[in-house]
Design an enzyme around this catalytic site. Structure first.
Site, PDB file in Angstrom:
ATOM      1  CB  CYS A   1      -0.930   0.073   0.699  1.00 14.39           C
ATOM      2  SG  CYS A   1      -1.912  -1.280   1.361  1.00 14.39           S
TER       3      CYS A   1
ATOM      4  NE  ARG B   1       4.255   2.395   0.363  1.00 13.75           N
ATOM      5  CZ  ARG B   1       5.620   1.599   0.500  1.00 13.75           C
ATOM      6  NH1 ARG B   1       6.511   1.806   0.591  1.00 13.75           N
ATOM      7  NH2 ARG B   1       4.797   1.206   1.977  1.00 13.75           N
TER       8      ARG B   1
ATOM      9  CD1 TRP C   1       0.771  -6.113  -2.876  1.00 11.64           C
ATOM     10  CD2 TRP C   1       0.732  -7.060  -1.189  1.00 11.64           C
ATOM     11  NE1 TRP C   1       0.967  -7.568  -2.871  1.00 11.64           N
ATOM     12  CE2 TRP C   1       1.060  -7.825  -1.911  1.00 11.64           C
ATOM     13  CE3 TRP C   1      -0.160  -6.996   0.703  1.00 11.64           C
ATOM     14  CZ2 TRP C   1       1.539  -8.848  -1.350  1.00 11.64           C
ATOM     15  CZ3 TRP C   1       0.856  -7.853   0.651  1.00 11.64           C
ATOM     16  CH2 TRP C   1       1.305  -9.131   0.322  1.00 11.64           C
TER      17      TRP C   1
ATOM     18  CG  ASN D   1       1.852   1.086   4.189  1.00 12.01           C
ATOM     19  OD1 ASN D   1       2.111   1.493   3.570  1.00 12.01           O
ATOM     20  ND2 ASN D   1       1.290  -0.418   4.392  1.00 12.01           N
ATOM     21  N   GLY D   2      -0.474  -0.675   6.440  1.00 14.93           N
ATOM     22  CA  GLY D   2      -0.015  -1.162   7.831  1.00 14.93           C
ATOM     23  C   GLY D   2      -1.268  -2.242   8.199  1.00 14.93           C
TER      24      GLY D   2
ATOM     25  CD  GLU E   1      18.408 -12.538  -6.682  1.00 18.25           C
ATOM     26  OE1 GLU E   1      17.961 -13.101  -5.752  1.00 18.25           O
ATOM     27  OE2 GLU E   1      17.822 -11.765  -6.838  1.00 18.25           O
TER      28      GLU E   1
ATOM     29  CE  LYS F   1      14.803 -10.812  -8.903  1.00 20.63           C
ATOM     30  NZ  LYS F   1      15.643 -10.392  -7.727  1.00 20.63           N
TER      31      LYS F   1
ATOM     32  CD  GLU G   1      10.940 -11.422  -7.877  1.00 20.72           C
ATOM     33  OE1 GLU G   1      10.457 -10.932  -7.048  1.00 20.72           O
ATOM     34  OE2 GLU G   1      12.507 -11.443  -7.425  1.00 20.72           O
TER      35      GLU G   1
ATOM     36  CG  HIS H   1      22.362 -36.174  -2.501  1.00 27.32           C
ATOM     37  ND1 HIS H   1      22.751 -37.627  -1.717  1.00 27.32           N
ATOM     38  CD2 HIS H   1      23.189 -35.072  -2.836  1.00 27.32           C
ATOM     39  CE1 HIS H   1      24.424 -37.224  -1.391  1.00 27.32           C
ATOM     40  NE2 HIS H   1      24.510 -36.009  -2.081  1.00 27.32           N
TER      41      HIS H   1
ATOM     42  CE  LYS I   1      11.580  -1.843  -4.827  1.00 26.79           C
ATOM     43  NZ  LYS I   1      12.360  -3.503  -5.461  1.00 26.79           N
TER      44      LYS I   1
END
Ligand code: F6R
Length: 587
Positions: free
Chosen positions: A2, A27, A74, A100-101, A466, A470, A473, A489, A582
């Site tokens: 948010c 956001r 979000w 936001n929160g 990493e 990438k 996502e 294994h 983000k």
């Protein structure tokens, strides 16, 4: 998680807020809304969807008035729909809030307000009703707001307006909120890029700050310290940096930025570096903690510290750190690594460390973020704003700082600087048009695959992790990384005819990783090599320079481009992958 923005000044608020919403879209982008104060009453438009589409449908610019608040959502509490979009109102529609929160005690608070009619399923709406309740008791808007805030448990950055009151009230605890100061008015926002076009002058707020923003300026009151004054700082970013600069997407722009961002990461104050090195030498137990890509940078850091400085580092996912809390002592050193400096899991880990008296060093991109305030020392990545939800340039900046610290620890700081400076041409070539074309061809071959596997050993294993993050996502293709030695294994069972496996080769482990690649090839796997030398076993080759300690930087860049190309080929928006945001300010 948010984004919120408010404006009070002499200009019409809605165009300013709309631009702010676009700049804050990273956001959260499942719903958006705006409320302005027009002739003493509050008018509002909100809905589910992307801002561009909502605006097309509702026309935010039709909202008149010079005071307003707006929100990008979000979703955390309550589904994605028009009603759950912010702003939220009290029963009389005289108070509008954006938040936001997470308000953890919203259920208990709601039970106590059984007379009130709640419209949404959100935790946020409670705030508007709490303020309403306090107003009924005869308190002024400011006092009612403070009384309501004092009832909240959890994290918040909130803005509130009230019909007939020429002001915006704001509060922060645990979620980011900054003030922007211009000649024509005041901004209150989750993040600086939202108002950078208008001003570089910012006031960083602290937890428990309450702001009263009026046309003439702001007053700040801290719930613990009382009346406070916070300095006005000037940010060095410019508006151009947050624009796409001619690229189709921020992701590509930010990948290409890396020629410069590595250089900027190494511009550190030597006194601060020396202080940190002293702390490392004195420490009994060192932890690197982070989430997602920042966690991968921590892992790369642990290999680098082992290899370069023969120093042992414990690497822990920030969200798992509480399980290690009992190892913390006063002489334990915790490095908290975070691009945003606002990731809730990281901040929780920082607070756990501080509770035990341990020292905390932040490695962070955002000046003024919670991490810069809560750590004992911090190094800034200086990567500039990263707008794409995926970390690209900030990941390599984090790794660059790990390299620098490891060299500083063995008294060879300057050698570390020179090595990293020398990357300029390599990164230039790795991001060149011809490399991007080469990777596009590979993406065309991989785009319809269901699975992509990646293997590496040592430092190269961290790059495999990493790179897998990438790819998955941004393209939604299942990508999974394994340490080369682990294949036998279990994971070898996944390999069948044509299964793509990306193999990261470093000079230290060349023999062993090629023998792992052979195990894959023998079972029909399609081998994509990332290396300085071509090997017969490769079906496709991505040529990178041999970087030694710098391999985590040079080998990840083509993978960032590959992930980007896969997303574009699939018609996806690489800047805003589904379900992600983000700066993850929830636990
Ligand atoms: C991946 C990505 C995330 C972040 C993670 C931590 O591309 O961006 O995995 O790395 O959410 O974020 P920060 O570094 O802001 O703490």
């Amino acid at each position: 998680m948010c984004g919120i923005i408010g404006y009070i000044g002499s200009e019409k608020a809605s165009p300013i807020l709309l631009k702010g919403l676009f700049n804050l879209e990273y956001r959260g982008y499942d719903s958006a809304g705006m409320a302005t104060l027009n002739n003493e009453i509050i008018v509002c438009k909100k809905g589910a969807g992307k801002i561009h589409d909502i605006n097309h449908k509702l026309n935010f610019l039709s909202l008149e008035g010079t005071i307003g608040i707006a929100h990008n959502r979000w979703a955390t509490h309550g589904g994605v729909n028009d009603i759950n979009a912010h702003p939220h109102f009290d029963c009389s529609k005289a108070i509008a809030i954006v938040h936001n929160g997470i308000i953890e005690n919203h259920r208990e608070l709601k039970e106590a307000l059984s007379e009130h009619k709640f419209e949404s399923e959100t935790d946020s709406e409670i705030l508007a009703h709490l303020i309403e309740e306090e107003l009924k008791k005869g308190f002024s808007f400011e006092d009612a707001f403070v009384n309501a805030i004092l009832k909240l448990d959890g994290n918040y950055a909130v803005l509130a307006i009230k019909a007939g009151e020429e002001k915006i009230l704001a509060a922060r605890k645990g979620s980011p909120l900054v003030v922007g100061v211009t000649d024509h008015g005041i901004f209150l926002s989750s993040d600086i890029p939202s108002f950078l076009e208008w001003t570089k002058k910012v006031v960083y707020l602290h937890d428990y700050d309450i702001v009263i923003a009026e046309r003439g300026g702001i007053r700040i009151y801290n719930l613990i310290e009382g009346q406070v004054s916070r300095p006005i700082d000037t940010v060095e970013w410019d508006a151009e940096q947050i624009k796409k600069g001619g690229f189709d997407h921020y992701m590509l722009k930010e990948i290409l930025d890396q020629t410069e961002t590595i250089y900027r990461a190494i511009q550190q104050d030597i006194d601060v570096v020396n202080k940190i090195i002293d702390e490392i030498r004195k420490a009994y137990g060192i932890f690197f903690v982070g989430c997602g890509s920042s966690y991968h940078a921590c892992l790369a850091g642990s290999y680098l510290f082992s290899k370069i400085a023969e120093t042992h580092i414990n690497v822990v996912l920030a969200s798992e750190f509480e399980n290690y809390e009992h190892f913390l002592r006063e002489n334990t050193l915790v490095f908290a690594v975070s691009q945003s400096g606002e990731t809730a899991d990281v901040l929780e880990a920082v607070r756990a460390a501080k509770r035990s008296g341990s020292k905390v060093i932040g490695i962070v991109n955002r000046m003024g973020s919670s991490l810069t305030r809560e750590s004992d020392e911090f190094l800034l990545m200086n990567a500039g704003p990263e707008i794409c939800v995926l970390s690209t340039k900030t990941y390599t900046s984090q790794v660059a700082l790990m390299i620098l610290l490891a060299y500083a620890l063995i008294g060879r700081y300057e050698e570390g600087i020179q090595k990293l400076k020398g990357l300029y041409m390599d990164i230039y070539n790795l991001t060149s048009r011809s490399m991007r074309e080469h990777l596009k061809k590979l993406a065309e071959m991989l785009v319809h695959k269901e699975h992509i596997y990646l293997i590496g050993r040592g430092l190269q294993f961290t790059t495999a992790l990493e790179a897998a993050l990438k790819i998955k996502e941004v393209s939604y293709i299942h990508a999974e990384a394994f340490a080369g030695g682990e294949l036998k294994h279990g994971p070898l069972a996944l390999i069948e005819d044509g299964t793509p496996v990306i193999v990261f080769v470093g000079e230290d482990d060349e023999k062993k990783i090629l023998s792992n690649a052979n195990e894959v090839k023998a079972r029909g796997g399609y081998i994509i090599g990332v290396s300085a030398e071509r090997h017969d076993i490769f079906d496709y080759w991505i040529k990178v320079p041999e970087g030694g300690d710098l391999n985590p930087i040079v080998q990840i860049i083509p993978m960032q481009i590959l992930a980007y190309k896969l997303a574009v080929l699939k018609g996806l928006d690489p800047d805003k992958p589904r379900n992600l945001a983000k700066s993850v300010t929830v636990i």
